[in-house]
Motif scaffolding. Structure first.
Motif, PDB file in Angstrom:
ATOM      1  N   ASP A 248     -11.099   6.141   7.652  1.00 39.97           N
ATOM      2  CA  ASP A 248     -10.873   5.717   6.269  1.00 39.97           C
ATOM      3  C   ASP A 248     -11.109   4.215   6.132  1.00 39.97           C
ATOM      4  OD1 ASP A 248     -10.207   8.277   5.504  1.00 39.97           O
ATOM      5  OD2 ASP A 248      -8.038   7.956   5.681  1.00 39.97           O
TER       6      ASP A 248
ATOM      7  N   ILE B 157      -0.304  -1.105   3.733  1.00 41.27           N
ATOM      8  CA  ILE B 157      -1.321  -0.314   3.041  1.00 41.27           C
ATOM      9  C   ILE B 157      -1.692   0.914   3.870  1.00 41.27           C
ATOM     10  CG2 ILE B 157      -3.745  -0.300   2.318  1.00 41.27           C
ATOM     11  CD1 ILE B 157      -3.395  -3.199   1.438  1.00 41.27           C
TER      12      ILE B 157
ATOM     13  N   ASN C 153       1.431   3.296   3.726  1.00 47.00           N
ATOM     14  CA  ASN C 153       1.751   3.851   2.412  1.00 47.00           C
ATOM     15  C   ASN C 153       0.634   4.736   1.868  1.00 47.00           C
ATOM     16  OD1 ASN C 153       4.171   2.454   2.497  1.00 47.00           O
ATOM     17  ND2 ASN C 153       3.378   0.701   1.346  1.00 47.00           N
ATOM     18  N   ASP C 154      -0.616   4.374   2.146  1.00 50.80           N
ATOM     19  CA  ASP C 154      -1.743   5.170   1.666  1.00 50.80           C
ATOM     20  C   ASP C 154      -2.118   6.279   2.646  1.00 50.80           C
ATOM     21  OD1 ASP C 154      -1.690   3.437  -0.414  1.00 50.80           O
ATOM     22  OD2 ASP C 154      -3.612   2.472   0.014  1.00 50.80           O
ATOM     23  N   ARG C 155      -1.364   6.363   3.731  1.00 52.35           N
ATOM     24  CA  ARG C 155      -1.602   7.398   4.752  1.00 52.35           C
ATOM     25  C   ARG C 155      -3.072   7.427   5.192  1.00 52.35           C
ATOM     26  NH1 ARG C 155       2.840  10.555   5.196  1.00 52.35           N
ATOM     27  NH2 ARG C 155       4.338  10.519   3.460  1.00 52.35           N
ATOM     28  N   LEU C 156      -3.594   6.243   5.479  1.00 50.01           N
ATOM     29  CA  LEU C 156      -4.978   6.152   5.924  1.00 50.01           C
ATOM     30  C   LEU C 156      -5.115   6.675   7.347  1.00 50.01           C
ATOM     31  CD1 LEU C 156      -5.997   2.647   4.530  1.00 50.01           C
ATOM     32  CD2 LEU C 156      -6.273   4.893   3.469  1.00 50.01           C
TER      33      LEU C 156
END
Length: 243
Positions: A34, A24, A27-30
């Motif tokens: 964040d 996560i 893929n979500d480029r946190l």
């Protein structure tokens, strides 16, 4: 090397959760600050209970990847060299407590590192840096009768030399090396006359730094640390003989 005949190892649920959380994050480029999904959302998405979620989160926290605060959603942690060093501390204490050879290796690594820090400080130190080092020595001298406080100012002196480099990695490494060795050096502060000698050596190091004498600063630091190591070794031998 595994083969088709090796038994399949069952993974803990929390390991699987941790792997999915890492996915996560990627893929979500946190980024730092964040938030991650709530525990309830993760439990629903992954079909697992709260213990598996919390165990995975705690593992990511130990890795320095997330921050967990009571009553709030976990967030991506700010990158920190200091946190990385802190995470190694328990392992290092275990290694040093059970391996005299590792302690000797760490002392050698620290001496080499500190000599380079002294060289860099001699090249980069400003008058304000030198004044700060001298104030730290004066504060250390005022604590000669208090071994614990004396040792704290000793550590501050070496950290401040590393900080003159302007490189946060060096500063964090200095903090880690001192922390890992500190429990082994407490006995040194009880050797009669050591405080006076330590202070004199610290002043010599600062004199060489202030003069911009790169080689002299490195030598003064080397003499100081290897003298301390030798006294520590002799003190341990005398204690063992007495026992």
């Amino acid at each position: 090397m595994t083969t088709e005949h090796d038994p399949i190892k069952r993974r803990k649920l929390s390991d699987e959760v941790q792997e999915r959380l890492l996915a996560i994050i990627e893929n979500d480029r946190l980024g730092p600050g964040d938030p991650l999904p709530s525990e309830r959302d993760l439990m629903t998405a992954f079909g697992v209970g709260r213990p598996a979620i919390r165990e995975a989160m705690q593992s990511l926290q130990r890795m320095g990847l997330v921050e967990i605060r009571h009553g709030e959603r976990a967030r991506i942690a700010e990158p920190s060299f200091g946190r990385m060093v802190e995470q190694m501390s328990d392992s290092m204490r275990h290694i040093l407590s059970h391996s005299p050879a590792s302690l000797a290796h760490l002392k050698e690594a620290r001496a080499t590192f500190e000599m380079e820090m002294a060289r860099i400080a001699a090249q980069r130190a400003s008058p304000a840096d030198v004044a700060r080092l001298r104030r730290t020595i004066d504060s250390q001298e005022a604590q000669r009768s208090n071994p614990a406080n004396f040792l704290q100012f000793d550590a501050r002196f070496h950290r401040e030399i590393a900080a003159i480099s302007g490189n946060p990695i060096f500063t964090s490494l200095s903090e880690g090396l001192l922390r890992w060795l500190q429990s082994f050096h407490v006995g040194l502060m009880r050797v009669q006359g050591l405080e006076k000698l330590t202070l004199a050596e610290h002043r010599q190091i600062v004199d060489e730094i202030e003069a911009g004498n790169v080689a002299g600063a490195a030598k003064a630091m080397s003499d100081h640390l290897y003298r301390a190591n030798d006294l520590y070794h002799q003190d341990n031998l005398s204690r063992n003989d007495a026992g």
